[in-house]
Design an enzyme around this catalytic site. Structure first.
Site, mmCIF file in Angstrom:
data_model
loop_
_atom_site.group_PDB
_atom_site.id
_atom_site.type_symbol
_atom_site.label_atom_id
_atom_site.label_comp_id
_atom_site.label_asym_id
_atom_site.label_seq_id
_atom_site.Cartn_x
_atom_site.Cartn_y
_atom_site.Cartn_z
ATOM 1 N N ASP A 138 49.729 48.626 22.326
ATOM 2 C CA ASP A 138 49.119 47.956 23.470
ATOM 3 C C ASP A 138 48.226 46.801 23.032
ATOM 4 O OD1 ASP A 138 48.786 47.583 26.171
ATOM 5 O OD2 ASP A 138 47.271 49.154 26.415
ATOM 6 N N GLU A 140 31.103 51.869 17.749
ATOM 7 C CA GLU A 140 30.524 50.693 17.122
ATOM 8 C C GLU A 140 30.328 49.638 18.217
ATOM 9 O OE1 GLU A 140 32.224 47.494 13.814
ATOM 10 O OE2 GLU A 140 33.361 49.294 14.276
ATOM 11 N N ARG A 174 32.190 54.230 32.260
ATOM 12 C CA ARG A 174 31.365 53.054 32.020
ATOM 13 C C ARG A 174 30.941 53.011 30.567
ATOM 14 N NH1 ARG A 174 28.614 51.367 37.181
ATOM 15 N NH2 ARG A 174 29.930 52.340 38.736
ATOM 16 N N VAL A 175 30.680 51.807 30.103
ATOM 17 C CA VAL A 175 30.238 51.642 28.722
ATOM 18 C C VAL A 175 28.842 51.022 28.748
ATOM 19 C CG1 VAL A 175 30.797 50.634 26.469
ATOM 20 C CG2 VAL A 175 32.648 51.257 28.032
ATOM 21 N N THR A 198 51.689 46.858 29.151
ATOM 22 C CA THR A 198 51.933 45.824 30.155
ATOM 23 C C THR A 198 53.290 45.179 29.882
ATOM 24 O OG1 THR A 198 49.657 45.326 29.562
ATOM 25 C CG2 THR A 198 50.599 44.032 31.343
ATOM 26 N N LYS A 210 46.835 43.321 23.119
ATOM 27 C CA LYS A 210 46.667 42.215 24.081
ATOM 28 C C LYS A 210 45.197 41.801 24.024
ATOM 29 C CE LYS A 210 46.428 45.582 27.810
ATOM 30 N NZ LYS A 210 46.941 46.062 29.072
ATOM 31 N N ASP A 212 40.889 50.403 22.073
ATOM 32 C CA ASP A 212 41.770 51.013 23.052
ATOM 33 C C ASP A 212 43.039 51.597 22.438
ATOM 34 O OD1 ASP A 212 42.769 51.951 25.394
ATOM 35 O OD2 ASP A 212 42.265 50.156 26.544
ATOM 36 N N ALA A 217 30.381 46.065 19.803
ATOM 37 C CA ALA A 217 31.050 44.767 19.632
ATOM 38 C C ALA A 217 30.310 43.748 20.494
ATOM 39 C CB ALA A 217 32.516 44.887 20.026
ATOM 40 N N GLU A 232 42.795 41.798 26.006
ATOM 41 C CA GLU A 232 41.840 42.723 26.645
ATOM 42 C C GLU A 232 41.449 43.863 25.708
ATOM 43 O OE1 GLU A 232 44.613 41.443 27.786
ATOM 44 O OE2 GLU A 232 44.881 41.747 29.933
ATOM 45 N N ASN A 233 42.334 44.184 24.753
ATOM 46 C CA ASN A 233 42.061 45.311 23.858
ATOM 47 C C ASN A 233 41.520 44.885 22.506
ATOM 48 O OD1 ASN A 233 42.822 47.089 25.798
ATOM 49 N ND2 ASN A 233 44.938 47.269 25.096
ATOM 50 N N GLY A 252 30.299 47.264 30.420
ATOM 51 C CA GLY A 252 31.573 47.098 31.107
ATOM 52 C C GLY A 252 32.027 48.390 31.730
ATOM 53 N N GLY A 255 35.601 50.667 32.422
ATOM 54 C CA GLY A 255 37.014 50.849 32.114
ATOM 55 C C GLY A 255 37.692 51.663 33.192
ATOM 56 N N LYS A 256 38.927 52.108 32.891
ATOM 57 C CA LYS A 256 39.694 52.877 33.865
ATOM 58 C C LYS A 256 38.963 54.161 34.250
ATOM 59 C CE LYS A 256 42.856 51.672 30.975
ATOM 60 N NZ LYS A 256 43.667 51.981 29.856
HETATM 61 P P1 AMP Z 1 37.005 50.283 28.235
HETATM 62 O O1 AMP Z 1 36.676 51.458 29.071
HETATM 63 O O2 AMP Z 1 37.209 50.654 26.790
HETATM 64 O O3 AMP Z 1 38.137 49.461 28.785
HETATM 65 O O4 AMP Z 1 35.713 49.355 28.226
HETATM 66 C C1 AMP Z 1 35.271 48.661 29.366
HETATM 67 C C2 AMP Z 1 34.524 47.401 28.947
HETATM 68 O O5 AMP Z 1 33.335 47.737 28.236
HETATM 69 C C3 AMP Z 1 35.317 46.512 27.977
HETATM 70 O O6 AMP Z 1 36.113 45.620 28.666
HETATM 71 C C4 AMP Z 1 34.214 45.799 27.208
HETATM 72 O O7 AMP Z 1 33.789 44.653 27.892
HETATM 73 C C5 AMP Z 1 33.093 46.812 27.183
HETATM 74 N N1 AMP Z 1 33.111 47.552 25.912
HETATM 75 C C6 AMP Z 1 33.864 48.636 25.608
HETATM 76 N N2 AMP Z 1 33.609 49.083 24.370
HETATM 77 C C7 AMP Z 1 32.665 48.262 23.864
HETATM 78 C C8 AMP Z 1 31.997 48.180 22.591
HETATM 79 N N3 AMP Z 1 32.250 49.048 21.634
HETATM 80 N N4 AMP Z 1 31.087 47.211 22.414
HETATM 81 C C9 AMP Z 1 30.842 46.314 23.418
HETATM 82 N N5 AMP Z 1 31.441 46.329 24.618
HETATM 83 C C10 AMP Z 1 32.343 47.280 24.843
#
Ligand code: AMP
Length: 290
Positions: free
Chosen positions: A149, A102, A37-38, A185, A151, A167, A104, A153-154, A31, A33-34
């Site tokens: 926060d 960790e 990248r993850v 939000t 919600k 988050d 998820a 999404e978190n 994914g 984020g702001k």
């Molecule tokens: P974030 O920058 O924390 O908003 O993460 C961006 C996206 O990466 C999230 O919306 C999740 O879909 C994915 N993601 C973040 N952390 C994890 C994690 N620990 N395990 C699996 N997916 C994650």
């Protein structure tokens, strides 16, 4: 599995091991984020899967987010709870910072909620998540951390469909004197926050009420077309409960969505709530646990 990698990483952390990118095999992106990248990644010694979040230092500085980021790291490193996403370690090079988290496996609760046929969860599933979020928040509050926060999404889910609260970007170490910063939000904000009043950990109790409503209805209770109208609904606590929602579920939500923060029910009471207990049992039967 998670314990194994946690102890391996903790062991190296304890020995002041300098982690580096080459300790991991980087896999598919999970994914964005702001600020980064993850990626899914595999630690080379244990072969266990983690998530690696990469952030560019320059972007954090450019958006004046370095303090918020450091707070997130500081808070998340110290929290250890089965329903709180563990930050296992972190390291950096000249340009980037890497957070080893960790993994998820099932991603965001938000995605699961949106992909439901009716856009909402059945009550047993919602109750299971409510119990786990309440348990995670109770632990955070005992450690003087307010999340602020909450919600869908978190909230992430592990392979076994257990909540991992993530988050902590907006969270604060609960100060002895209450703070007044407005963040998060609008849909999830409690009256005291939208009105710029001092607040305390009971903001998270309010958010839990909003969350439960969104789980069961598919949208948050104060959502409208305009910020003004949402503001008015929040300060009047104008909640409309649909016919299909059970009476005990309404009771729980209305005990959390109270204007006066101190009259919101405790997190221990959420976990012990009749609706939660009854539906948790149904959820575990559905999962073949008993
Ligand atoms: P974030 O920058 O924390 O908003 O993460 C961006 C996206 O990466 C999230 O919306 C999740 O879909 C994915 N993601 C973040 N952390 C994890 C994690 N620990 N395990 C699996 N997916 C994650």
């Amino acid at each position: 599995m998670v314990e194994k990698i946690c102890s391996h990483i903790a062991n190296r952390n304890g020995k002041n091991y300098n982690w580096k990118l080459s300790d991991f095999e980087i896999g598919a992106p999970l994914g964005r984020g702001k600020f980064g990248r993850v990626y899914m990644a595999r630690e080379k010694t244990t072969k266990l899967i983690v998530a690696v979040k990469t952030l560019f230092k320059s972007e954090l500085v450019e958006h004046h987010m370095q303090h918020q980021f450091l707070r997130e790291v500081e808070i998340q490193t110290h929290l250890k709870h089965p329903n709180v996403l563990s930050l296992l370690t972190y390291f950096y090079d000249q340009k980037r910072i890497f957070l080893v988290l960790e993994y998820a496996a099932k991603g965001e609760v938000y995605t699961h909620l949106r992909s439901q046929e009716k856009g909402r969860f059945p009550e047993p599933r919602a109750a299971k998540y409510m119990y786990q979020v309440a348990d995670a928040l109770e632990y955070c509050h005992k450690n003087n951390v307010i999340h602020r926060d909450i919600k869908p999404e978190n909230l992430l889910l592990d392979y076994h469909d257990n909540i991992k609260l993530a988050d902590f970007g907006w969270s604060v170490h609960a100060p002895s004197n209450k703070r007044k910063t407005v963040c998060g939000t609008l849909d999830y904000l409690p009256p005291e926050m939208v009105q710029g009043k001092p607040y305390n950990s009971y903001v998270d109790h309010w958010c839990l009420g909003v969350l439960c409503y969104e789980f069961l209805v598919g949208k948050p209770p104060f959502e409208t077309e305009s910020q003004n109208a949402t503001y008015n609904k929040i300060v009047k606590v104008a909640v409309v409960y649909p016919q299909f929602m059970s009476t005990p579920a309404r009771a729980l939500i209305s005990q959390l969505l109270r204007y006066d923060p101190s009259s919101r029910i405790g997190l221990d009471c959420v976990k012990e709530h009749l609706w939660v207990k009854k539906n948790m049992k149904l959820a575990s039967i559905a999962n073949g646990v008993i």
